[in-house]
Scaffold this motif. Sequence first.
Motif, short mmCIF file in Angstrom:
data_model
loop_
_atom_site.label_atom_id
_atom_site.label_comp_id
_atom_site.label_asym_id
_atom_site.label_seq_id
_atom_site.Cartn_x
_atom_site.Cartn_y
_atom_site.Cartn_z
N GLY A 26 0.69 -1.25 0.05
CA GLY A 26 -0.18 -0.08 -0.08
C GLY A 26 0.79 1.40 0.01
O GLY A 26 1.83 1.32 0.77
N LEU A 27 0.47 2.26 -0.80
CA LEU A 27 1.20 3.36 -0.97
C LEU A 27 0.56 4.52 -0.44
O LEU A 27 -0.44 4.90 -0.89
N GLY A 28 1.04 5.10 0.50
CA GLY A 28 0.57 6.43 1.11
C GLY A 28 0.42 7.75 0.24
O GLY A 28 0.89 7.62 -0.79
N THR A 29 0.00 8.66 0.76
CA THR A 29 0.00 10.07 0.25
C THR A 29 0.65 11.08 0.99
O THR A 29 0.50 11.17 2.23
N GLY A 30 1.33 11.96 -0.01
CA GLY A 30 1.69 13.26 0.86
C GLY A 30 3.48 13.17 0.71
O GLY A 30 4.03 12.39 0.07
N SER A 31 3.93 14.15 1.13
CA SER A 31 5.16 14.47 0.74
C SER A 31 6.25 13.59 1.32
O SER A 31 7.17 13.33 0.75
N THR A 32 5.90 13.01 2.34
CA THR A 32 6.84 11.78 3.14
C THR A 32 6.52 10.55 2.11
O THR A 32 7.55 10.09 1.94
N ALA A 33 5.49 10.25 1.82
CA ALA A 33 5.01 8.98 1.06
C ALA A 33 5.75 8.97 -0.41
O ALA A 33 6.29 8.07 -0.62
N VAL A 34 6.03 10.23 -0.90
CA VAL A 34 6.68 10.51 -2.17
C VAL A 34 7.94 9.77 -2.17
O VAL A 34 8.48 9.06 -2.97
N TYR A 35 8.83 10.00 -0.91
CA TYR A 35 10.34 9.51 -0.77
C TYR A 35 10.07 7.84 -1.03
O TYR A 35 10.97 7.13 -1.31
N ALA A 36 9.12 7.34 -0.19
CA ALA A 36 8.98 5.82 -0.03
C ALA A 36 8.75 5.17 -1.52
O ALA A 36 9.07 4.30 -2.22
N ILE A 37 7.59 5.79 -2.18
CA ILE A 37 7.36 5.45 -3.81
C ILE A 37 8.53 5.52 -4.55
O ILE A 37 8.75 4.76 -5.24
N ARG A 38 9.24 6.78 -4.38
CA ARG A 38 10.48 6.77 -5.48
C ARG A 38 11.44 5.69 -5.10
O ARG A 38 12.31 5.18 -5.83
N GLU A 39 11.62 5.16 -3.83
CA GLU A 39 12.54 4.43 -3.35
C GLU A 39 12.44 3.00 -3.77
O GLU A 39 12.95 2.15 -4.41
N LEU A 40 10.96 2.85 -3.59
CA LEU A 40 10.51 1.43 -4.21
C LEU A 40 10.63 1.36 -5.49
O LEU A 40 11.06 0.22 -6.15
N GLY A 41 10.44 2.44 -6.52
CA GLY A 41 10.72 2.37 -7.73
C GLY A 41 12.10 2.00 -8.30
O GLY A 41 12.26 1.32 -8.95
N ARG A 42 13.07 2.62 -7.39
CA ARG A 42 14.60 2.61 -7.67
C ARG A 42 14.60 0.72 -7.43
O ARG A 42 15.45 0.29 -8.14
N ARG A 43 14.03 0.32 -6.49
CA ARG A 43 14.26 -0.94 -6.02
C ARG A 43 13.85 -1.99 -7.09
O ARG A 43 14.33 -3.15 -7.30
N VAL A 44 12.50 -1.52 -7.47
CA VAL A 44 11.78 -2.43 -8.71
C VAL A 44 12.68 -2.50 -9.89
O VAL A 44 12.77 -3.38 -10.62
N ALA A 45 13.42 -1.18 -10.11
CA ALA A 45 14.28 -1.09 -11.37
C ALA A 45 15.62 -2.19 -11.03
O ALA A 45 15.99 -2.79 -12.10
N ARG A 46 16.09 -2.42 -10.01
CA ARG A 46 16.94 -3.45 -9.50
C ARG A 46 16.52 -4.95 -9.36
O ARG A 46 17.35 -5.66 -9.07
N GLY A 47 15.43 -5.06 -9.84
CA GLY A 47 14.85 -6.46 -9.59
C GLY A 47 13.79 -7.00 -8.72
O GLY A 47 13.24 -7.87 -8.51
N LEU A 48 13.35 -5.86 -7.68
CA LEU A 48 12.26 -6.20 -6.72
C LEU A 48 11.08 -6.30 -7.24
O LEU A 48 10.81 -5.68 -8.28
#
Length: 227
Positions: A26-48
């Motif tokens: 589950g992906l939250g909303t707001g300025s802090t959640a944005v950092y988590a979403i972007r980090e998850l995106g980076r990890r997906v690009a690395r194979g997550l």
Amino acid sequence: MADLEAEKALAALRAVDEVESGMLVGLGTGSTAVYAIRELGRRVARGLTITAVATSNASDALARQVGMNVLSFEDVAEVDVTIDGADEITPGLTAIKGGGGALLREKVVAAASRRVIIIVDSSKPVATLGKFKLPLEVIPFAISWVKSAVACLGVTPEVRVRNGVPFRTDQANFILDLPFESIADPQRLALALDAIPGVVEHGLFLNEIDAAVIARGSEVEVINRQT
């Protein structure tokens, strides 16, 4: 002075460590959640390998932009872990959320989640809830009635405005912000707000949160709910 943006990023990095391949996140909303979403995106690009559901249209769009497979929550009954922010949070893991206007979807997704992790910077921990205005999501049909009913609780509600017009949530509802300053009994207040017809949801998160990740400078503290 604390670098709050750096703290948000650090807290998000720690929380994302709990995400494993195969999870529905589950992906939250707001300025802090944005950092988590972007980090998850980076990890997906690395194979997550994960799938995700989002608590707002904005988070959905960002997650797709960074390469995540996003499902409609309409097709989901259970979420493995949700990572979200908060406007303030106590040591007992009660919180006020809804500053980003997504409190209804955030609470629904939290209720469906096996684990809810809240990520915050050092400005968000409080001893008592209420410093941040408490959001209410209200159907437009009932806005005047709800304002009157809420005033009976001893607070003057404010219709949230953005760009000169009343803010609308993703569900096309209004937000009332309630400046309590201090909430002595959040459970009692939650029951009172739940009893007002026209209130779709309030921003008191009293039992949904399982852990808080709090960044202070270069240090991270993790508080888990006591069972």
